[in-house]
Design an enzyme around this catalytic site. Structure first.
Site, PDB file in Angstrom:
ATOM      1  N   ARG A   1      25.333  38.424  27.648  1.00 31.94           N
ATOM      2  CA  ARG A   1      24.410  39.518  28.560  1.00 31.94           C
ATOM      3  C   ARG A   1      22.719  40.072  27.919  1.00 31.94           C
ATOM      4  NH1 ARG A   1      29.047  42.946  30.839  1.00 31.94           N
ATOM      5  NH2 ARG A   1      30.801  41.348  30.853  1.00 31.94           N
TER       6      ARG A   1
ATOM      7  N   GLY B   1      37.548  41.859  21.062  1.00 32.56           N
ATOM      8  CA  GLY B   1      37.874  41.141  20.636  1.00 32.56           C
ATOM      9  C   GLY B   1      36.381  40.268  19.123  1.00 32.56           C
TER      10      GLY B   1
ATOM     11  N   GLU C   1      44.057  49.055  26.614  1.00 35.54           N
ATOM     12  CA  GLU C   1      43.708  50.101  28.161  1.00 35.54           C
ATOM     13  C   GLU C   1      44.552  49.355  29.380  1.00 35.54           C
ATOM     14  OE1 GLU C   1      40.234  46.472  28.086  1.00 35.54           O
ATOM     15  OE2 GLU C   1      39.014  47.768  28.942  1.00 35.54           O
TER      16      GLU C   1
ATOM     17  N   ASN D   1      45.187  44.111  37.124  1.00 36.08           N
ATOM     18  CA  ASN D   1      43.853  43.622  36.817  1.00 36.08           C
ATOM     19  C   ASN D   1      43.317  42.150  38.026  1.00 36.08           C
ATOM     20  OD1 ASN D   1      40.978  43.264  36.052  1.00 36.08           O
ATOM     21  ND2 ASN D   1      41.318  43.362  33.896  1.00 36.08           N
TER      22      ASN D   1
ATOM     23  N   ASP E   1      30.237  32.322  22.294  1.00 32.33           N
ATOM     24  CA  ASP E   1      31.430  33.055  21.390  1.00 32.33           C
ATOM     25  C   ASP E   1      31.376  33.224  20.226  1.00 32.33           C
ATOM     26  OD1 ASP E   1      34.168  32.719  19.568  1.00 32.33           O
ATOM     27  OD2 ASP E   1      34.605  32.712  22.170  1.00 32.33           O
TER      28      ASP E   1
ATOM     29  N   ARG F   1      43.623  48.652  37.499  1.00 32.97           N
ATOM     30  CA  ARG F   1      42.255  49.075  36.541  1.00 32.97           C
ATOM     31  C   ARG F   1      41.251  48.599  37.827  1.00 32.97           C
ATOM     32  NH1 ARG F   1      39.564  45.647  31.808  1.00 32.97           N
ATOM     33  NH2 ARG F   1      37.360  46.967  31.555  1.00 32.97           N
TER      34      ARG F   1
ATOM     35  N   HIS G   1      34.260  50.240  30.347  1.00 34.67           N
ATOM     36  CA  HIS G   1      35.627  50.063  29.704  1.00 34.67           C
ATOM     37  C   HIS G   1      35.832  51.210  29.490  1.00 34.67           C
ATOM     38  CE1 HIS G   1      32.808  46.889  27.746  1.00 34.67           C
ATOM     39  NE2 HIS G   1      33.976  46.388  28.303  1.00 34.67           N
TER      40      HIS G   1
END
Ligand code: ADP
Length: 394
Positions: free
Chosen positions: A236, A326, A379, A7, A278, A88, A177
């Site tokens: 975001r 997460g 992934e 990645n 977070d 990826r 995703h």
């Protein structure tokens, strides 16, 4: 057979080396600050984590360093043992509904699609180039974040805007995703022993998206033309009224790039709470009585609940709701807030079973109308599997 998954970002490179088809991870690691002063890399091997400092002028130097580490640590004796490198790749547009062998045509297409993913596609291609140079005998395979969502129907992926925006400029929902939602689709179908299961996959991490899955296929998803659509995320905004953008430009004198940056980097949890992006910090601030953190958490949960409810109807009911990434894997309190809001649908959380972190678990009660699971995503193993398939079938 050894397969490497990669990645590559603009200044980072994550890797995992697998023994396939056993899916055993032999070594993994991350290179950071590539092309910047103070390069650093970490390697995980036999349960141990090694951290080293080294200037990494470019991605090719990082790959050379990686190969040297594989040899020094006796993970491989010769480069030829690595039969495949799976990359990826973020944006495959409408062209790729599956993973592909990376040839010149793929490189050109991915490069042409950079306009739709300016932060990701060029960086991904730098990674491809570095491995082509340094591991020339391995088969390079590209696995797209968008590919899994190519099964969406037109009525789901089109925006209600002038049709020629789609025809001429590719304006549509792509979704992201995909490797993660695909993993969740496979694993949940396996657990339920039902390949036709209706699954709502909630990938909530720093970025987040929800996917409605039926018969192992993506029916709908919350991310859109870009990964800043749908849910409220760490930094975001997710979906907003597009007209806010010119209004803020006029009011603040910011230019378009500034406002887009605000929506990507200064919104979401961070923007609303003023505390952090977070969820652990948000949870702490909520516990300390911080009202804006509480507001951010309530908004975050509500957006997720809204999408779950929407997809529940779109799928004609659901067999499973799955939490991953997460926040989804680790935050019992966020999961509880979401599931408790779904009680009108007969969906019930077992608070004791919900007390898990980062491991597969059924967290709903026996009489819940829908089974709710925590399933850690993977992934990389999807990339390793796809790459292995190409080599097996060659
Ligand atoms: P990315 O989208 O960058 O891949 P991850 O899926 O790794 O992100 O998710 C990272 C986020 O997961 C962190 O920002 C944090 O909010 C959340 N997280 C990780 N561990 C915990 C935890 N124990 N409790 C609550 N949230 C957590």
């Amino acid at each position: 057979m050894k397969i490497l998954t990669v990645n590559a970002g603009s200044s980072s490179l994550k890797f995992k080396l697998y023994e396939m088809p056993e899916e055993k991870v032999l070594i993994s690691g991350t290179f950071e600050r590539i092309g910047l002063p103070g390069g650093i890399y970490t390697i995980k091997l036999n349960g141990e984590k090694i951290k080293k400092e080294k200037d990494l002028k470019d991605h090719s130097i990082a790959v050379e360093t990686l190969i040297q580490e594989l040899i020094d640590n006796k993970v491989i004796t010769s480069l030829d043992e690595i039969k495949g490198v799976g990359h990826r790749l973020v944006h495959g547009g409408e062209k790729y509904a599956h993973s592909v062998i990376i040839d010149d045509d793929v490189i050109k297409t991915v490069s042409d699609l950079s306009e739709l993913a300016p932060l990701h596609n060029p960086a991904n291609l730098i990674g491809v180039d570095a491995f082509k140079k340094n591991v020339p005998n391995a088969l390079e395979v590209g696995c797209f974040d968008t590919a899994f969502h190519q099964t969406m129907a037109k009525k789901e992926f089109l925006y209600p805007v002038p049709y020629e925006w789609y025809e001429k400029y590719g304006v549509r929902k792509y979704g992201f995703h995909g490797m993660s939602h695909n993993y969740i689709a496979n694993r949940t179908a396996e657990i339920l022993n039902n390949p036709h299961a209706r699954i709502i996959s909630c990938h909530i991490g720093n970025g987040g998206s929800i996917c409605a899955i039926k018969d192992g296929k993506s029916i709908d998803t919350s991310m859109g033309f870009t990964p800043n659509a749908g849910l409220m995320m760490g930094t975001r905004s997710g979906d907003i009224d597009a007209t806010i953008i010119p209004y803020i430009m006029k009011k603040t004198g910011e230019n378009l790039d500034d406002v887009i940056n605000d929506l990507n980097k200064k919104s979401g949890y961070l923007g609303v709470s003023g505390v952090s992006s977070d969820s652990r910090d948000i949870e702490e601030a909520v516990a300390d009585g911080n009202e804006r953190a509480k507001l951010a958490q309530d908004m975050y949960v509500e957006k997720i609940v809204n999408y779950i409810a929407e997809y529940y109807l779109e799928l004609g009911g659901a067999d499973a709701i799955v939490f991953t990434a997460g926040v989804g894997e680790n935050s019992a309190s966020t999961r509880a807030a979401i599931i408790n809001s779904l009680l009108p649908l007969g969906i019930k959380l077992d608070p004791e079973k919900n007390n898990v972190r980062g491991e597969e678990a059924l967290i709903s009660t026996d009489d819940s109308s829908v089974k709710v699971y925590v399933i850690p995503t993977d992934e990389e193993v999807m990339i390793a599997r796809d790459t292995y398939k190409f080599i097996e079938n060659k």
